[in-house]
Write an enzyme that holds these catalytic residues in place. Structure first.
Site, mmCIF file in Angstrom:
data_model
loop_
_atom_site.group_PDB
_atom_site.id
_atom_site.type_symbol
_atom_site.label_atom_id
_atom_site.label_comp_id
_atom_site.label_asym_id
_atom_site.label_seq_id
_atom_site.Cartn_x
_atom_site.Cartn_y
_atom_site.Cartn_z
ATOM 1 N N GLU A 75 112.118 102.689 73.260
ATOM 2 C CA GLU A 75 110.671 102.780 73.247
ATOM 3 C C GLU A 75 110.009 101.422 73.477
ATOM 4 O OE1 GLU A 75 109.182 104.722 69.776
ATOM 5 O OE2 GLU A 75 107.262 105.187 70.722
ATOM 6 N N ASP A 76 110.563 100.389 72.883
ATOM 7 C CA ASP A 76 109.860 99.101 72.869
ATOM 8 C C ASP A 76 110.417 98.038 73.801
ATOM 9 O OD1 ASP A 76 108.266 100.236 70.987
ATOM 10 O OD2 ASP A 76 109.261 99.309 69.268
#
Ligand code: MN
Length: 507
Positions: A75-76
């Site tokens: 996600e990051d």
């Protein structure tokens, strides 16, 4: 939480090969998150490390722990799922991917105005993830728990949103997984941020009351301990204090803290199930039990699998004390729920979870997970599922209501009071005369709301009526009601026939 520390924690739980994979994962994630910081100013990697540490302390398997270390990389960061697959294999990649999907699905699900395609897709992903492997949700719980402990660094608005989500969604999920301690931790942290004034007030009330009772409880404790020793039962006794959040919930109903009987309880842990009943007998021979507060959750576990004997007694010095009696294994489960079963599984065989088609065996009372799995596999095969079937999802369309005793019941949105009554017990439902919701009389046809405290008023002479069919919506309640009415029809017919017979014979 640094790398050396985490490895040290892990050493006593996993074998050498597993530890070295964990080390590779830590290095990988550290590199991926290298330029990121948490709101606290700390390096970002401290967060996934802390999550992994929590998962270790819950006794999860190594794959969950490694997935915990990597749970935010997709996600990051720029990391691709294929890289994870290549380095760590399918199982860990699956977990990381699923955790990422759950995070994404949640954002899409908050504003469920109508049943949009987007939402349905998110929901499907979520169901597949959850249905396939409950470890995904357990990792999410660890993630949430750690985020709650660092909430002070976020702006007020975000704090409130996360706190509310935690109380409405993650707390109840932890409860449904039987993870009592985690639920309590989540609720306690979130409560403080959601309503600081109420939190302080409840805390002060608790402090005032505890001082007195703690000392007196000590006396009761040594009395019991001595008597059990005489009987030759090996036990462990400890005191447990009610959580602030559940006290707060209870005080909404019971206005006076002096009428909260389970503020402090003595927990007695024994070896064998038979001993639980023996201990109950000993307690009742020493003190006078309050008959309507004896609960046998061993014979009839709570829906989330919780087992214990509960009893509340009155001591000669007029003190009201609650006892909770359970075996070590029941205690483990009450505290750690499903996570505990992973622990046991681990002890039996360390090689596991390689076959995705073989879900871990679940306790029978956690059937909702099995239902999720069924739906998930339908989705995976690309089969249509109806909106009705989707209604069992974890986050939307469900409400949690409480019994006056504080037990939590999970119902679909718009459920009616009779649905609740049938969930508690059909005997209670079949004698329902009326309902009190949050202390107010509540009509049969008015839906319940999340967080309601529902009390069923029963009368010995009260019986189900034909028009109740319009007043239930869950399949469970419908079935119970139908079978009662059918049974009763037979009896009525028999009575009618015999009446006719009596009349005739009188002639
Ligand atoms: Mn995270």
């Amino acid at each position: 939480m640094g790398k050396a520390e985490l490895i040290e924690q892990a050493k006593s739980h996993y074998n050498e090969a597993e530890i070295s994979t964990l080390e590779v994962a830590i290095n990988f994630a550290t590199k991926a998150h290298a330029n990121q910081k948490r709101a606290s100013g700390e390096k970002f990697i401290t967060h996934p490390m802390a999550v992994a540490n929590i998962l270790i302390s819950w006794g999860m398997d190594i794959d969950s722990v490694i997935a915990g270390v990597m749970h935010d990389v997709i996600e990051d960061t720029e990391t691709e799922l294929d890289q994870i697959k290549e380095l760590f294999g399918n199982d860990i990649a699956f977990l990381v991917d699923s955790v990422t999907k759950v995070s994404k699905a949640r954002t899409g699900m908050r504003d469920l105005g109508d049943y949009s395609q987007q939402t349905k897709d998110n929901l499907s992903k979520l169901l597949i993830a959850v249905g396939q492997d409950i470890r995904v949700i357990i990792i999410k719980l660890a993630d949430r728990l750690h985020n709650l402990t660092t909430l002070q660094y976020l702006p007020k608005e975000k704090q409130t949103k996360i706190a509310r989500d935690s109380l409405e969604i993650f707390g109840p999920i932890a409860d449904r997984l039987g993870m009592g301690r985690v639920r309590m931790e989540i609720e306690e942290l979130a409560f403080k941020y959601l309503d600081p004034a109420e939190f302080k007030r409840t805390q002060n009330l608790m402090k005032k009351r505890l001082g007195k009772s703690a000392r007196r409880l000590g006396v009761v404790r040594s009395e019991i301990e001595a008597e059990l020793k005489k009987q030759g039962v090996l036990v462990e006794i400890n005191g447990r204090v009610k959580s602030l959040y559940s006290l707060y919930q209870k005080l909404k109903k019971v206005k006076d803290i002096n009428n909260v009987y389970d503020l402090m309880a003595l927990r007695i842990i024994v070896d064998k199930k038979e001993d639980c009943y023996l201990v109950l007998g000993v307690i009742h021979s020493l003190y006078k039990p309050m008959i309507n507060r004896i609960k046998d959750y061993i014979a009839t576990p709570k829906p989330n699998g919780y087992q214990s004997l509960h009893t509340t007694v009155l001591t000669p010095s007029e003190q009201i004390v609650e006892f909770q009696i359970r075996t070590q294994q029941m205690h483990e489960f009450a505290e750690r729920g499903l996570a505990a079963s992973f622990h046991y599984h681990e002890q039996k065989s360390s090689k596991n979870y390689t076959d995705r088609n073989q879900p871990t065996a679940l306790p029978a009372n956690l059937q909702w997970i099995t239902r999720l799995q069924e739906i998930a596999s339908r989705l995976k095969e690309g089969k249509e599922i109806s909106k009705d079937q989707l209604n069992i999802d974890l986050f939307q369309n469900r409400i949690f209501v409480y019994s006056p005793k504080g037990d939590i019941y999970n119902l679909p949105e718009n459920a009616l009071p009779l649905d609740f009554a049938y969930l508690v017990h059909s005997d209670i439902a079949n004698h329902a005369y009326g309902f009190r919701v949050n202390n107010k009389i509540h009509p049969f046809d008015k839906p319940l709301k999340n967080g309601d405290i529902v009390e069923v008023i029963t009368r010995q002479m009260s019986r189900p009526k034909q028009d109740w069919k319009e007043l239930v919506m869950t399949t469970h309640a419908k079935n119970k009601l139908r079978s009662y009415l059918r049974q009763n029809d037979k009896i009525n017919t028999v009575t009618k026939i015999s009446n006719i017979f009596i009349k005739r014979s009188k002639k």
